[in-house]
Design a protein around this motif. Structure first.
Motif, PDB file in Angstrom:
ATOM      1  N   LYS A  52       0.799  -1.235   0.000  1.00  0.00           N
ATOM      2  CA  LYS A  52       0.000   0.000   0.000  1.00  0.00           C
ATOM      3  C   LYS A  52       0.833   1.286   0.000  1.00  0.00           C
ATOM      4  CE  LYS A  52      -0.997  -0.930   4.817  1.00  0.00           C
ATOM      5  NZ  LYS A  52      -1.900  -1.587   5.662  1.00  0.00           N
ATOM      6  N   ILE A  53       2.144   1.193  -0.093  1.00  0.00           N
ATOM      7  CA  ILE A  53       2.974   2.419  -0.159  1.00  0.00           C
ATOM      8  C   ILE A  53       3.883   2.345  -1.393  1.00  0.00           C
ATOM      9  CG2 ILE A  53       4.580   3.932   1.107  1.00  0.00           C
ATOM     10  CD1 ILE A  53       3.826   2.550   3.667  1.00  0.00           C
ATOM     11  N   ALA A  54       3.859   3.370  -2.199  1.00  0.00           N
ATOM     12  CA  ALA A  54       4.728   3.386  -3.385  1.00  0.00           C
ATOM     13  C   ALA A  54       6.186   3.502  -2.927  1.00  0.00           C
ATOM     14  CB  ALA A  54       4.354   4.558  -4.286  1.00  0.00           C
TER      15      ALA A  54
ATOM     16  N   VAL B 292       9.914  -4.090 -10.860  1.00  0.00           N
ATOM     17  CA  VAL B 292      10.240  -4.096  -9.436  1.00  0.00           C
ATOM     18  C   VAL B 292       9.629  -2.873  -8.760  1.00  0.00           C
ATOM     19  CG1 VAL B 292      12.114  -4.148  -7.734  1.00  0.00           C
ATOM     20  CG2 VAL B 292      12.450  -5.205  -9.966  1.00  0.00           C
ATOM     21  N   ARG B 293       8.991  -3.124  -7.596  1.00  0.00           N
ATOM     22  CA  ARG B 293       8.342  -2.025  -6.876  1.00  0.00           C
ATOM     23  C   ARG B 293       8.714  -2.189  -5.409  1.00  0.00           C
ATOM     24  NH1 ARG B 293       3.389  -0.931  -4.599  1.00  0.00           N
ATOM     25  NH2 ARG B 293       2.617   1.170  -5.051  1.00  0.00           N
ATOM     26  N   GLY B 294       9.699  -1.424  -4.973  1.00  0.00           N
ATOM     27  CA  GLY B 294      10.132  -1.552  -3.574  1.00  0.00           C
ATOM     28  C   GLY B 294      11.390  -0.757  -3.312  1.00  0.00           C
ATOM     29  N   CYS B 295      11.973  -0.970  -2.139  1.00  0.00           N
ATOM     30  CA  CYS B 295      13.242  -0.317  -1.824  1.00  0.00           C
ATOM     31  C   CYS B 295      14.355  -1.354  -1.860  1.00  0.00           C
ATOM     32  CB  CYS B 295      13.173   0.306  -0.422  1.00  0.00           C
ATOM     33  SG  CYS B 295      12.141   1.779  -0.392  1.00  0.00           S
ATOM     34  N   ARG B 296      15.485  -0.951  -2.430  1.00  0.00           N
ATOM     35  CA  ARG B 296      16.647  -1.849  -2.427  1.00  0.00           C
ATOM     36  C   ARG B 296      17.345  -1.714  -1.085  1.00  0.00           C
ATOM     37  NH1 ARG B 296      21.606  -0.965  -6.455  1.00  0.00           N
ATOM     38  NH2 ARG B 296      21.869   0.861  -5.123  1.00  0.00           N
ATOM     39  N   ILE B 297      17.620  -2.858  -0.465  1.00  0.00           N
ATOM     40  CA  ILE B 297      18.224  -2.860   0.863  1.00  0.00           C
ATOM     41  C   ILE B 297      19.609  -3.495   0.755  1.00  0.00           C
ATOM     42  CG2 ILE B 297      17.929  -3.634   3.266  1.00  0.00           C
ATOM     43  CD1 ILE B 297      15.714  -1.680   2.129  1.00  0.00           C
ATOM     44  N   THR B 298      20.623  -2.711   1.039  1.00  0.00           N
ATOM     45  CA  THR B 298      21.995  -3.207   0.880  1.00  0.00           C
ATOM     46  C   THR B 298      22.827  -2.957   2.124  1.00  0.00           C
ATOM     47  OG1 THR B 298      21.748  -2.347  -1.376  1.00  0.00           O
ATOM     48  CG2 THR B 298      23.869  -3.287  -0.800  1.00  0.00           C
ATOM     49  N   PRO B 299      22.877  -3.940   3.023  1.00  0.00           N
ATOM     50  CA  PRO B 299      23.785  -3.821   4.173  1.00  0.00           C
ATOM     51  C   PRO B 299      25.233  -4.043   3.740  1.00  0.00           C
ATOM     52  CG  PRO B 299      22.555  -5.907   4.265  1.00  0.00           C
ATOM     53  CD  PRO B 299      22.130  -5.200   3.008  1.00  0.00           C
ATOM     54  N   ASN B 300      26.165  -3.837   4.634  1.00  0.00           N
ATOM     55  CA  ASN B 300      27.572  -4.144   4.358  1.00  0.00           C
ATOM     56  C   ASN B 300      28.136  -4.884   5.576  1.00  0.00           C
ATOM     57  OD1 ASN B 300      30.127  -4.258   3.240  1.00  0.00           O
ATOM     58  ND2 ASN B 300      30.225  -2.084   2.745  1.00  0.00           N
ATOM     59  N   VAL B 301      29.425  -5.188   5.544  1.00  0.00           N
ATOM     60  CA  VAL B 301      29.993  -6.001   6.644  1.00  0.00           C
ATOM     61  C   VAL B 301      29.955  -5.261   7.982  1.00  0.00           C
ATOM     62  CG1 VAL B 301      31.444  -7.493   5.219  1.00  0.00           C
ATOM     63  CG2 VAL B 301      32.356  -5.297   6.005  1.00  0.00           C
ATOM     64  N   TYR B 302      29.798  -3.956   7.960  1.00  0.00           N
ATOM     65  CA  TYR B 302      29.738  -3.218   9.226  1.00  0.00           C
ATOM     66  C   TYR B 302      28.314  -3.177   9.800  1.00  0.00           C
ATOM     67  CZ  TYR B 302      28.100   0.498   6.142  1.00  0.00           C
ATOM     68  OH  TYR B 302      27.386   1.211   5.220  1.00  0.00           O
ATOM     69  N   THR B 303      27.329  -3.643   9.025  1.00  0.00           N
ATOM     70  CA  THR B 303      25.926  -3.580   9.474  1.00  0.00           C
ATOM     71  C   THR B 303      25.698  -4.563  10.631  1.00  0.00           C
ATOM     72  OG1 THR B 303      25.305  -3.092   7.205  1.00  0.00           O
ATOM     73  CG2 THR B 303      23.525  -3.778   8.682  1.00  0.00           C
ATOM     74  N   SER B 304      24.971  -4.108  11.645  1.00  0.00           N
ATOM     75  CA  SER B 304      24.684  -5.006  12.776  1.00  0.00           C
ATOM     76  C   SER B 304      23.256  -5.527  12.664  1.00  0.00           C
ATOM     77  CB  SER B 304      24.862  -4.250  14.094  1.00  0.00           C
ATOM     78  OG  SER B 304      23.861  -3.259  14.206  1.00  0.00           O
ATOM     79  N   THR B 305      22.992  -6.648  13.324  1.00  0.00           N
ATOM     80  CA  THR B 305      21.622  -7.183  13.313  1.00  0.00           C
ATOM     81  C   THR B 305      20.697  -6.249  14.110  1.00  0.00           C
ATOM     82  OG1 THR B 305      22.304  -8.644  15.092  1.00  0.00           O
ATOM     83  CG2 THR B 305      22.169  -9.613  12.912  1.00  0.00           C
ATOM     84  N   LYS B 306      21.290  -5.490  15.055  1.00  0.00           N
ATOM     85  CA  LYS B 306      20.474  -4.517  15.806  1.00  0.00           C
ATOM     86  C   LYS B 306      19.895  -3.473  14.850  1.00  0.00           C
ATOM     87  CE  LYS B 306      22.148  -3.893  20.444  1.00  0.00           C
ATOM     88  NZ  LYS B 306      23.310  -3.367  21.095  1.00  0.00           N
TER      89      LYS B 306
END
Ligand SMILES: Cc1ncc(COP(=O)(O)O)c(C=O)c1O
Length: 421
Positions: A366-368, A392-406
């Motif tokens: 429901k959100i563009a 494709v309709r969405g946001c691309r999510i790209t973590p890196n090695v510094y990204t935490s699960t928190k």
């Protein structure tokens, strides 16, 4: 003291005392008995890796797909290289410039599994792939096959060839959730005609993170006498592979993406026997038509970026190719698995683990995508990019090695909350 307690007490003790790369080596020794499968879930280890980066505290950066900024140690080396070249002036350029570029090429060739006579350092994927597209001697009616999900400006280069030489571009569409490799191979195969000269295919589609079966596509294409050019912008130093084993004819990538070099470094691999027939875009110094360096003359350029490639390789290899790939895949699955089956949330990346790694795309029905990225940033301080098009309709999510699960927990909660409203 058992191994775990020893690690708990020892980690962090050396960080202030030595360059970060030594700290990574120290961590490797400390964790030597811990399998990669365990290590990818060990937030303590990754918190140490995170210390190698200077992160902006204002937001959570889940947009490393544009480029992966350099860890501090590579940045410091890069600044030293800038100072050194500036100190030496033209003497540097006239004496050791070429030799140093050769050294960087050798390190890169070793990392990728090819010879130095098949590889050049470029400025980015665009330069690499456009060098091939420009270099082919197109005739009116020649055909090229590519996908709707390929990178726009590279497709644009084919459009230029259509306008200039009358080539025909066949555009297929890759499904976001293929059932089998054969389904993908058949899509490309169906677009081939006797006039087809070249297929362009992404190793990893940038808007969804889908990994394509390159080797199988090459096998099929070669059996029909068609060459394959791979857009590897997102694959190098993200997933571990041997470039020769793919059996593609051309492979271009940016090193400022997953290898985390400073901005402005790329690579181009060309199968040795294919070099001769390609026309350089810029007239070269090298006369030998079979010497790949004929395609590498772009004039005077920031050579310190080339020098930092070796530092970036040191960082990547010390962290570990397999470990990096496994952690990136773990991070992606950590968040995507928690929302995959939630009604109203759409994951635009295949579920099969070998069809994706760190990148995935998520939409909220429901959100563009535009407003979704805006709210994620303004309300939740999460930086992403909206993709609205190419199936494709969405946001691309790209973590890196510094990204935490928190950080990913915050993202998951944001998604669930937005979906509920
Ligand atoms: C799949 C793909 N190809 C090519 C490029 C162009 O890369 P660069 O701008 O580094 O040349 C990008 C950039 O994001 C990409 O994602």
């Amino acid at each position: 003291m058992n191994k775990r307690t020893f690690i708990k007490n020892s980690v962090g003790a050396t960080l202030a005392l030595q360059p970060f790369i030594r700290h990574l080596e120290y961590l490797n020794n400390l964790y030597i008995d811990i399998s990669n499968n365990e290590l990818i879930r060990d937030e303590r280890f990754w918190a140490e890796v995170r210390k190698g980066y200077k992160l902006k505290p204002d937001y959570i950066n889940l947009e490393n797909g544009y480029y992966c900024f350099t860890p501090e140690s590579t940045l410091e080396h890069f600044i030293d290289h800038v100072r050194h070249v500036n100190f030496e002036g033209s003497r540097y350029m006239r004496t050791v410039q070429e030799e140093n570029k050769k050294k960087a090429t050798l390190r890169l060739a070793d990392m990728l599994g090819c010879g130095t006579d098949e590889l050049i350092i470029t400025r980015n994927t665009t330069e690499s792939l456009d060098t091939i597209i420009n270099g082919i001697e197109w005739k009116p009616g020649d055909e090229a096959v590519m996908a709707e999900q390929d990178y726009g400006s590279i497709v644009g280069q084919f459009k230029l060839m259509a306008a200039k030489f009358g080539i025909i571009n066949k555009i297929i569409s890759v499904p976001n959730h293929p059932e089998t490799d054969e389904e993908i191979v058949r899509l490309y195969e169906a677009a081939i005609t006797p006039a087809t000269k070249l297929i362009m295919v992404c190793h990893m589609i940038n808007i969804t993170g889908q990994i394509l079966p390159i080797k199988k596509i090459c096998e099929m294409a070669h059996s029909k006498g068609v060459e394959v050019m791979v857009d590897g912008a997102h694959a190098i130093a993200h997933i571990d592979f041997n470039i020769k084993a793919l059996d593609c004819d051309y492979y271009g990538a940016s090193l400022h993406k997953w290898l985390s070099t400073p901005l402005g470094a790329g690579m181009l691999f060309i199968k040795k026997e294919k070099v001769k027939k390609l026309w350089p875009t810029f007239a070269p110094w090298h006369d030998d038509p079979s010497d790949i360096r004929k395609l590498n003359h772009t004039g005077t350029h920031p050579v310190h970026t080339d020098l930092a490639i070796q530092d970036a390789i040191d960082f990547y290899l010390t962290l570990g190719k397999e470990r990096k790939e496994a952690r990136l895949r773990y991070l992606q699955r950590y968040w995507s698995d928690q929302v995959r089956n939630v009604s109203g949330i759409v994951i635009n990346t295949p579920e099969d683990p070998h069809r994706s790694c760190g990148i995935a795309n998520v939409g909220i029905e429901k959100i563009a995508p535009g407003p979704m990225a805006k709210i994620l940033f303004e309300k939740y301080k999460i930086w992403t990019v909206a993709i609205d098009g190419q199936g494709v309709r969405g946001c691309r999510i790209t973590p890196n090695v510094y990204t935490s699960t928190k950080e990913l927990d915050i993202f998951i909660q944001a998604l669930l909350e937005l979906n509920r409203k």
